[in-house]
Design a protein around this motif. Structure first.
Motif, PDB file in Angstrom:
ATOM      1  N   GLN A 175      -0.485  -7.494   0.660  1.00  0.00           N
ATOM      2  CA  GLN A 175      -0.233  -6.178   0.792  1.00  0.00           C
ATOM      3  C   GLN A 175      -1.576  -5.593   0.080  1.00  0.00           C
ATOM      4  N   SER A 176      -2.075  -6.136  -0.929  1.00  0.00           N
ATOM      5  CA  SER A 176      -3.181  -5.346  -1.612  1.00  0.00           C
ATOM      6  C   SER A 176      -4.551  -5.453  -0.889  1.00  0.00           C
ATOM      7  N   THR A 177      -4.608  -6.590  -0.397  1.00  0.00           N
ATOM      8  CA  THR A 177      -5.883  -7.002   0.334  1.00  0.00           C
ATOM      9  C   THR A 177      -5.823  -6.312   1.646  1.00  0.00           C
ATOM     10  N   LEU A 178      -4.831  -5.991   2.336  1.00  0.00           N
ATOM     11  CA  LEU A 178      -4.774  -5.196   3.499  1.00  0.00           C
ATOM     12  C   LEU A 178      -4.816  -3.826   3.386  1.00  0.00           C
ATOM     13  N   ASP A 179      -4.084  -3.071   2.264  1.00  0.00           N
ATOM     14  CA  ASP A 179      -4.213  -2.156   1.945  1.00  0.00           C
ATOM     15  C   ASP A 179      -5.496  -1.319   1.591  1.00  0.00           C
ATOM     16  N   GLU A 180      -6.583  -2.236   0.785  1.00  0.00           N
ATOM     17  CA  GLU A 180      -7.829  -1.859   0.554  1.00  0.00           C
ATOM     18  C   GLU A 180      -8.579  -1.716   1.573  1.00  0.00           C
ATOM     19  N   THR A 181      -8.310  -2.707   2.641  1.00  0.00           N
ATOM     20  CA  THR A 181      -9.149  -2.340   3.871  1.00  0.00           C
ATOM     21  C   THR A 181      -8.838  -1.524   4.888  1.00  0.00           C
ATOM     22  N   THR A 182      -7.537  -0.994   5.013  1.00  0.00           N
ATOM     23  CA  THR A 182      -7.253   0.129   5.809  1.00  0.00           C
ATOM     24  C   THR A 182      -7.328   1.411   5.172  1.00  0.00           C
ATOM     25  N   GLU A 183      -7.783   1.372   3.867  1.00  0.00           N
ATOM     26  CA  GLU A 183      -7.696   2.689   3.373  1.00  0.00           C
ATOM     27  C   GLU A 183      -8.655   3.821   4.006  1.00  0.00           C
ATOM     28  N   PRO A 184      -9.839   3.445   4.498  1.00  0.00           N
ATOM     29  CA  PRO A 184     -10.593   4.359   5.090  1.00  0.00           C
ATOM     30  C   PRO A 184     -10.044   4.812   6.398  1.00  0.00           C
ATOM     31  N   TRP A 185      -9.075   4.092   7.050  1.00  0.00           N
ATOM     32  CA  TRP A 185      -8.531   4.555   8.380  1.00  0.00           C
ATOM     33  C   TRP A 185      -7.343   5.316   8.027  1.00  0.00           C
ATOM     34  N   GLY A 186      -7.053   5.565   6.780  1.00  0.00           N
ATOM     35  CA  GLY A 186      -5.897   6.872   6.486  1.00  0.00           C
ATOM     36  C   GLY A 186      -4.582   5.843   6.717  1.00  0.00           C
ATOM     37  N   VAL A 187      -4.545   4.534   6.566  1.00  0.00           N
ATOM     38  CA  VAL A 187      -3.449   3.790   6.819  1.00  0.00           C
ATOM     39  C   VAL A 187      -2.795   3.177   5.441  1.00  0.00           C
ATOM     40  N   LYS A 188      -1.653   3.480   5.061  1.00  0.00           N
ATOM     41  CA  LYS A 188      -1.186   2.818   3.756  1.00  0.00           C
ATOM     42  C   LYS A 188      -0.280   1.543   4.203  1.00  0.00           C
ATOM     43  N   VAL A 189      -0.525   0.332   3.828  1.00  0.00           N
ATOM     44  CA  VAL A 189       0.351  -0.822   4.148  1.00  0.00           C
ATOM     45  C   VAL A 189       1.199  -0.926   2.985  1.00  0.00           C
ATOM     46  N   GLU A 190       2.307  -0.587   3.292  1.00  0.00           N
ATOM     47  CA  GLU A 190       3.368  -0.339   2.316  1.00  0.00           C
ATOM     48  C   GLU A 190       4.077  -1.960   1.751  1.00  0.00           C
ATOM     49  N   ARG A 191       4.265  -2.578   2.661  1.00  0.00           N
ATOM     50  CA  ARG A 191       5.007  -4.088   2.228  1.00  0.00           C
ATOM     51  C   ARG A 191       4.539  -5.185   3.197  1.00  0.00           C
ATOM     52  N   VAL A 192       4.243  -6.338   2.724  1.00  0.00           N
ATOM     53  CA  VAL A 192       4.128  -7.530   3.736  1.00  0.00           C
ATOM     54  C   VAL A 192       5.137  -8.473   3.329  1.00  0.00           C
ATOM     55  N   GLU A 193       5.836  -9.039   4.219  1.00  0.00           N
ATOM     56  CA  GLU A 193       6.798  -9.999   3.885  1.00  0.00           C
ATOM     57  C   GLU A 193       6.475 -11.402   4.839  1.00  0.00           C
ATOM     58  N   VAL A 194       6.196 -12.386   4.133  1.00  0.00           N
ATOM     59  CA  VAL A 194       5.923 -13.605   4.540  1.00  0.00           C
ATOM     60  C   VAL A 194       7.417 -14.157   5.096  1.00  0.00           C
ATOM     61  N   LYS A 195       7.362 -14.560   6.449  1.00  0.00           N
ATOM     62  CA  LYS A 195       8.827 -14.617   6.905  1.00  0.00           C
ATOM     63  C   LYS A 195       9.402 -16.041   6.701  1.00  0.00           C
TER      64      LYS A 195
END
Ligand SMILES: *[C@@H]1O[C@H](CO)[C@@H](O)[C@H](O)[C@H]1NC(C)=O
Length: 229
Positions: A175-195
């Protein structure tokens, strides 16, 4: 207005692609003229043009307005009523609700060389409508592709045992890795669940053999220790 000579960057650092809403210098006389004409035209045809001027977006939406191709100052409009000038304004509606998607099962090699298939669910939302319109063509698709590679990258550094026991930590790290990368796109990754972490099909057929082998090996080691002592 004379432009500052641009520094030539010879380094490897990519140029920062963050929106600069302050440069209004090239909103020229011509643009003003066109704007005023459009205003007058809208005013003269008022009873009809009013229906083209009034726009509505839902509670969960925002509208990013472009006037003659430039983003209008003051951020995205909405929810509710907002006004545009016909002919010179265009706008793009952005949905701010949380979107979820499944990352398809990724076959990868764990740190201890076991092939596993892992899938996950990602929840994200657009946190800044303006920069999600300007900095990325398709925020949703880009986030999906990024989630796949991030899952592979992160799980590739874990052993099978860690994957099975540290689900929570892996989810947080992703979640934190994704969120960092998507920040310049205006996207907030709220949650990731490994299923699910599975041994792939062929491997699971042989997994009982594998387990027997592992058990045998540990038994042998134990008996060796026993004889040594
Ligand atoms: C979105 O990003 C722009 C540019 O960084 C900023 O000016 C604006 O305040 C942000 N809007 C929100 C709602 O955070």
């Amino acid at each position: 207005m004379p432009q500052q000579p641009r520094k030539t960057t010879s380094g490897r650092a990519p140029p920062k692609r963050i929106l600069d809403l302050t440069s209004d210098a090239d909103f020229s006389v011509c643009s003003w003229l066109v704007t005023i004409i459009a205003f007058i035209f809208a005013f003269l045809t008022l009873p009809i043009s009013i229906w083209l001027c009034i726009k509505v977006v839902q509670e969960y939406e925002r509208a990013v307005i472009f006037r003659l191709g430039r983003v209008k100052r003051g951020g995205a409009r909405g929810p509710g009523l907002f006004f545009i000038i016909p002919c010179i304004d265009s706008f793009k509606k952005i949905d701010l609700r949380v979107v979820s998607f499944e990352v398809p099962p990724q076959e990868l090699l764990s740190k201890d060389s076991v092939t596993v298939a892992v899938d996950a669910v990602v929840y994200f939302r657009i946190s800044n409508a303006t920069i999600s319109v300007i900095n990325v063509e398709d925020a949703s698709r880009s986030t999906k592709l990024l989630a796949q590679t991030t899952l592979r990258n992160i799980l590739g550094t874990k052993t099978l045992a860690e994957m099975l026991s540290d689900r929570e930590a892996i989810s947080l790290q992703m979640q934190s890795t994704l969120d960092e990368t998507t920040e310049p796109w205006g996207v907030k990754v709220e949650r990731v669940e490994v299923k699910d972490v599975r041994l792939p099909h062929q491997a699971s057929e042989h997994s009982s053999d594998l387990l027997t082998l592992l058990k045998l090996q540990t038994d042998m080691q134990a008996s060796r220790l026993h004889t040594q002592s």
